[in-house]
Design an enzyme around this catalytic site. Structure first.
Site, PDB file in Angstrom:
ATOM      1  N   ARG A  45       0.950  -1.199  -0.090  1.00 46.98           N
ATOM      2  CA  ARG A  45      -0.032  -0.077  -0.013  1.00 46.98           C
ATOM      3  C   ARG A  45       0.903   1.202   0.012  1.00 46.98           C
ATOM      4  NH1 ARG A  45       2.507   1.968   3.636  1.00 46.98           N
ATOM      5  NH2 ARG A  45       0.955   3.619   3.754  1.00 46.98           N
ATOM      6  N   ARG A  88      -7.681  -0.616  -6.726  1.00 43.92           N
ATOM      7  CA  ARG A  88      -7.970   0.560  -6.079  1.00 43.92           C
ATOM      8  C   ARG A  88      -7.989   2.082  -6.672  1.00 43.92           C
ATOM      9  NH1 ARG A  88      -4.219   1.042  -0.669  1.00 43.92           N
ATOM     10  NH2 ARG A  88      -6.275   2.201   0.259  1.00 43.92           N
ATOM     11  N   ASP A 234      -2.143  10.766  -2.045  1.00 46.42           N
ATOM     12  CA  ASP A 234      -2.610   9.827  -2.813  1.00 46.42           C
ATOM     13  C   ASP A 234      -2.916  10.344  -4.331  1.00 46.42           C
ATOM     14  OD1 ASP A 234      -2.784   8.465  -0.202  1.00 46.42           O
ATOM     15  OD2 ASP A 234      -2.813   6.946  -1.543  1.00 46.42           O
ATOM     16  N   ASN A 244      -5.289  12.338   0.741  1.00 43.57           N
ATOM     17  CA  ASN A 244      -4.513  11.550   1.541  1.00 43.57           C
ATOM     18  C   ASN A 244      -5.132  10.606   2.396  1.00 43.57           C
ATOM     19  OD1 ASN A 244      -1.804  10.571   2.012  1.00 43.57           O
ATOM     20  ND2 ASN A 244      -2.082  11.766   3.991  1.00 43.57           N
TER      21      ASN A 244
HETATM   22  O1  MRU Z   1      -4.523   3.201   2.381  1.00 44.44           O
HETATM   23  P1  MRU Z   1      -3.059   3.616   2.048  1.00 44.44           P
HETATM   24  O2  MRU Z   1      -2.385   2.720   3.082  1.00 44.44           O
HETATM   25  O3  MRU Z   1      -2.507   3.015   0.682  1.00 44.44           O
HETATM   26  O4  MRU Z   1      -2.881   5.117   2.156  1.00 44.44           O
HETATM   27  C1  MRU Z   1      -1.618   5.658   2.054  1.00 44.44           C
HETATM   28  C2  MRU Z   1      -1.395   7.055   2.319  1.00 44.44           C
HETATM   29  O5  MRU Z   1      -2.517   7.613   2.397  1.00 44.44           O
HETATM   30  C3  MRU Z   1      -0.101   7.409   2.100  1.00 44.44           C
HETATM   31  O6  MRU Z   1       0.021   8.576   2.811  1.00 44.44           O
HETATM   32  C4  MRU Z   1       0.199   7.886   0.756  1.00 44.44           C
HETATM   33  O7  MRU Z   1      -0.200   6.961  -0.255  1.00 44.44           O
HETATM   34  C5  MRU Z   1       1.359   8.293   0.252  1.00 44.44           C
HETATM   35  S1  MRU Z   1       2.665   7.280   0.574  1.00 44.44           S
HETATM   36  C6  MRU Z   1       4.117   7.922   0.266  1.00 44.44           C
END
Ligand code: MRU
Length: 343
Positions: A45, A88, A234, A244
């Site tokens: 992730r 996703r 994100d 994010n």
């Molecule tokens: O659901 P996730 O764990 O994939 O979400 C990740 C985040 O929100 C991170 O802050 C984002 O992807 C930046 S990772 C460098």
């Protein structure tokens, strides 16, 4: 630093982040279906990490094709990319990585099948290698914003486990290590990326870190325990609005109220310049059971409904700066975003 993603002996190997911090184990993927599941189930992730993973997933899709038909490889690359894109929806980096692989297949469709396959593996390797350099550049650019003796708050995990190197937001923290007195780590309900992953990383790196529940951030700010906030992203729309991990928006609102700088650290591949503002960013809705259970145990009554949006959008006006590999976009607006990204 942990090697979150590696490609060895024709297989993709991913640190199984569902098991951390209790167990450290790689999951091996041989097929796009396994890659799709790894992304969906959050074995891997973090935006840059799923972009890299998706790219290798496309290669795994075409790797086994036999025969002399190059067009069949290009077709399969496109189909695999379309399939992986359904895993996703929010992180732009996933689509960016998939698009890059398809573009490479198209641009090399005049090559022999064997060479085309080789070039596609090279493209996925290049995406991984570039991410390492990008993390370092973000770290270096962000370091200048960290005052001496700073106490920093971060949310979710934007570290080595979310990238090919030391991360984006955590990259800033690692590169400014000497200037940082303490890092406050939001636990990040419901998947607990802060409690499980960021805490694990920071303790391993010998950084003075303190875990807090998400609802403690405002109190900590009011007690002057936070000098700045740095988080990952994100997807960022053209005007700087930033999606994010869920909870980031409340951190930004609280930081604004307390006059604390709030920074986002992200590579160019997280920007989606086709979107005017954050209202257009697709937000993933995950299984409500993630909210109702903790560590596999039901923590509420079975019949309660639960909401589980996985991300939220922080308006650009709450962001002091976006730290990219190309420079820092201070007080982001559409004009400033384009100025830094397009030089
Ligand atoms: O659901 P996730 O764990 O994939 O979400 C990740 C985040 O929100 C991170 O802050 C984002 O992807 C930046 S990772 C460098």
């Amino acid at each position: 630093m942990v090697e979150t993603i590696r490609f060895r002996n024709g297989r993709l190997e991913l640190v199984d982040q569902r098991l951390l911090p209790g167990k450290f184990k790689y999951v091996k993927c041989d097929t796009p279906r396994e890659v799709w599941f790894a992304i969906k189930d959050m074995i891997v992730r973090g935006a840059p990490a799923i972009g890299i993973t998706g790219a290798y997933g496309v290669y795994l899709g075409i790797k086994g094709i036999r025969g002399k038909d190059t067009a069949a490889i290009v077709r399969k690359a496109k189909k695999t990319a379309e399939y992986l894109a359904t895993s996703r929806p929010t992180a732009r980096n996933l689509f960016w990585g998939l698009e890059r692989m398809v573009r490479s297949a198209m641009n090399n469709r005049d090559k022999t099948p064997a060479l085309l396959k080789q070039l596609l593996l090279r493209e996925a390797d290049a995406i991984l290698d570039e991410d390492k350099r990008i993390c370092r550049a973000i770290g270096k650019n962000g370091k200048k914003l960290v005052p001496k003796g700073a106490r920093v708050l971060t949310h979710c995990n934007a570290g080595a486990l979310a990238t090919a190197d030391y991360g984006t937001a955590l990259g800033v923290i690692y590169s400014a290590k000497d200037k940082i007195r303490e890092v406050l780590v939001d636990e990040t309900r419901p998947v607990l990326q802060g409690a499980r992953l960021t805490s694990w990383e920071l303790v391993n790196e010998g950084i003075n870190a303190t875990l807090i529940c998400d609802n403690m951030a405002a109190y900590m700010m009011s007690k002057k325990r936070v000098d700045l906030v740095v988080v990952g992203a994100d997807r960022i729309s053209a005007n700087g609005d930033t999606a994010n991990k869920i909870g980031t928006y409340s951190v930004a609102v609280n930081a604004k109220y307390h006059g604390i700088p709030f920074y986002v650290a992200a590579p160019e591949s997280t920007f989606d310049l086709t979107l005017k503002n954050g209202s257009e960013i697709p937000i993933e809705d995950r299984d409500p059971m993630e909210v109702k259970r903790m560590g596999g145990k039901l923590i509420t009554v079975r019949d309660i409904k639960a909401a589980n949006p996985a991300f939220d959008v922080t308006p650009a006006k709450l962001i002091s700066g976006i730290i990219t590999e190309k420079g820092v976009i201070l007080r982001p607006t559409r004009r400033r975003v384009l100025q830094i990204l397009k030089g």
